[in-house]
Design an enzyme around this catalytic site. Structure first.
Site, mmCIF file in Angstrom:
data_model
loop_
_atom_site.group_PDB
_atom_site.id
_atom_site.type_symbol
_atom_site.label_atom_id
_atom_site.label_comp_id
_atom_site.label_asym_id
_atom_site.label_seq_id
_atom_site.Cartn_x
_atom_site.Cartn_y
_atom_site.Cartn_z
ATOM 1 N N CYS A 194 -1.631 1.374 3.067
ATOM 2 C CA CYS A 194 -2.877 0.776 2.601
ATOM 3 C C CYS A 194 -3.821 0.814 3.793
ATOM 4 O O CYS A 194 -3.901 1.835 4.474
ATOM 5 C CB CYS A 194 -2.645 -0.624 2.050
ATOM 6 S SG CYS A 194 -1.594 -1.698 3.066
ATOM 7 N N LEU A 198 0.253 -3.993 5.685
ATOM 8 C CA LEU A 198 0.868 -5.317 5.761
ATOM 9 C C LEU A 198 1.002 -6.007 4.408
ATOM 10 O O LEU A 198 1.741 -6.986 4.295
ATOM 11 C CB LEU A 198 0.054 -6.216 6.701
ATOM 12 C CG LEU A 198 -0.077 -5.733 8.141
ATOM 13 C CD1 LEU A 198 -0.948 -6.699 8.944
ATOM 14 C CD2 LEU A 198 1.294 -5.595 8.787
ATOM 15 N N GLY A 199 0.294 -5.539 3.392
ATOM 16 C CA GLY A 199 0.326 -6.198 2.097
ATOM 17 C C GLY A 199 0.645 -5.268 0.948
ATOM 18 O O GLY A 199 1.729 -5.293 0.373
#
Length: 376
Positions: A194, A198-199
């Site tokens: 992304c 991290l997400g």
């Protein structure tokens, strides 16, 4: 197009509006995307996405990129409920989660494609939306064109909105279907990214490990965190799993704000994310503000904005205050059909440590194979 539409048998059943008699204001931290720190967010953890390959960013823009990274990291921390740091100026960073699966941050220039080719990557799986790329000035067209010229690596885009757990949930089935087909087509190592890695990227990797590679969700989570410090939204993965296997039922929810004196009432959160707002309508007969919204089964946090002031309703369900004292309202949508056999399945799949039966794994694999391909 959301491929869950092919399984959906949505219907609406009225859920009684919540009663409330007053509003209680609470100081809240609002990021640039409109996000509110989650009331029941897990304990904050420090994450710095700074490891991996050397920078390919242009050094003359490092000061500007550093400022943008600082703002982005602040927004990410506010929206995700954990202390997360991303340094775009340090270049692409990543970690091998498995020998065939890498999770990392975004490519910044065509030369990053060569770095990935050297470690055996055959598929670059990009989850960024156009605004994500524009914010850091990434020329995605140049990266895609170079990957195509190379001929031995495929660049695929499967967009998911940043900092939005509901969009992640709704997009996961189609996105993982694209990923599943790409891995079968290309083999080798897959690089999922992304912006910061991290997400969204960890969540997609976890869903793939859970749905395709035979992991329990908790085992996939443990494996992921042992290799990369990150913060995937587990509830989104659990709900997406249940959505596939229980036909994505929906219910109508009514929110009510009974204050005649205010001039405007909005709500944020729910299924639209913290960066959006929806207005409530004033009912002259009832003397209150109301909003009817059809929502898929699941748990939703939200907050009211009354005459521009962020607040919560103390007579509706509220989250546990987080470390900064922030509190949100929340609601849970469940299937109200007493003849439905899916309630127990969803409850199990959204529990603390869900696993899939052999039959459920077969059904999910069939779903991923039959889901229509998305246009980039």
């Amino acid at each position: 197009m959301n491929c869950l539409q092919y399984l959906s048998r949505s219907y609406a059943v009225q859920i009684h509006g919540f009663k409330c008699n007053q509003r209680k204001s609470l100081p809240c931290s609002v990021n640039m995307m409109g996000g509110i720190s989650s009331g029941d967010a897990p304990r904050s953890m420090a994450v710095k996405a700074t490891s991996g390959s050397t920078s390919s960013a242009k050094k003359n823009d490092s000061e500007s990129e550093g400022k943008k990274s600082e703002i982005y990291s602040h927004n990410m921390t506010e929206a995700m409920g954990a202390v997360l740091t991303y340094r775009h100026d340090l270049g692409m960073n990543y970690n091998f989660i498995r020998p065939d699966l890498i999770v990392g941050s975004c490519l910044q220039a065509p030369e990053d494609v060569d770095k990935l080719r050297k470690i055996g990557v055959k598929t670059i799986f990009c989850l960024q939306q156009d605004p994500d790329l524009e914010y850091f000035g990434v020329d995605i067209g140049a990266i895609q064109d170079y990957a195509k010229e190379c001929g031995d690596i495929e660049h695929i885009r499967a967009r998911i909105r940043d900092f939005d757990a509901f969009d992640l949930r709704m997009r996961l089935p189609a996105v993982v279907s694209n990923l599943y087909k790409a891995v079968n087509r290309n083999g080798g190592v897959t690089y999922i990214h992304c912006t910061a890695g991290l997400g969204r990227a960890p969540a997609v990797a976890m869903a793939y490990m859970f749905w395709v590679q035979g992991y329990k969700l908790s085992d996939a989570h443990t494996e992921l965190l042992s290799k990369r410090s990150c913060f995937p939204k587990l509830e989104a993965i659990k709900n997406a799993t249940a959505d596939i296997l229980t036909d994505l039922k929906k219910e109508v929810v009514t929110l009510t704000w009974p204050d005649k004196k205010c001039s405007a009432v909005e709500v944020s959160g729910l299924d639209i994310g913290w960066g959006q707002r929806m207005p409530l309508k004033f009912d002259e007969e009832q003397g209150s503000w109301t909003l009817k919204r059809e929502l898929p089964e699941g748990r939703y946090e939200y907050k009211y904005i009354v005459d521009g002031e962020w607040t919560y309703n103390e007579y509706e369900l509220v989250t546990t205050p987080n470390k900064d004292g922030h509190v949100n309202n929340f609601l849970t949508v469940v299937d109200s059909d007493p003849n439905s056999g899916y309630g127990a399945v969803r409850k199990r799949l959204t529990s603390d440590d869900p696993d899939l039966t052999k039959e459920e794994r077969v059904k999910i694999r069939q779903f991923l194979e039959s889901c229509p391909d998305e246009e980039e």
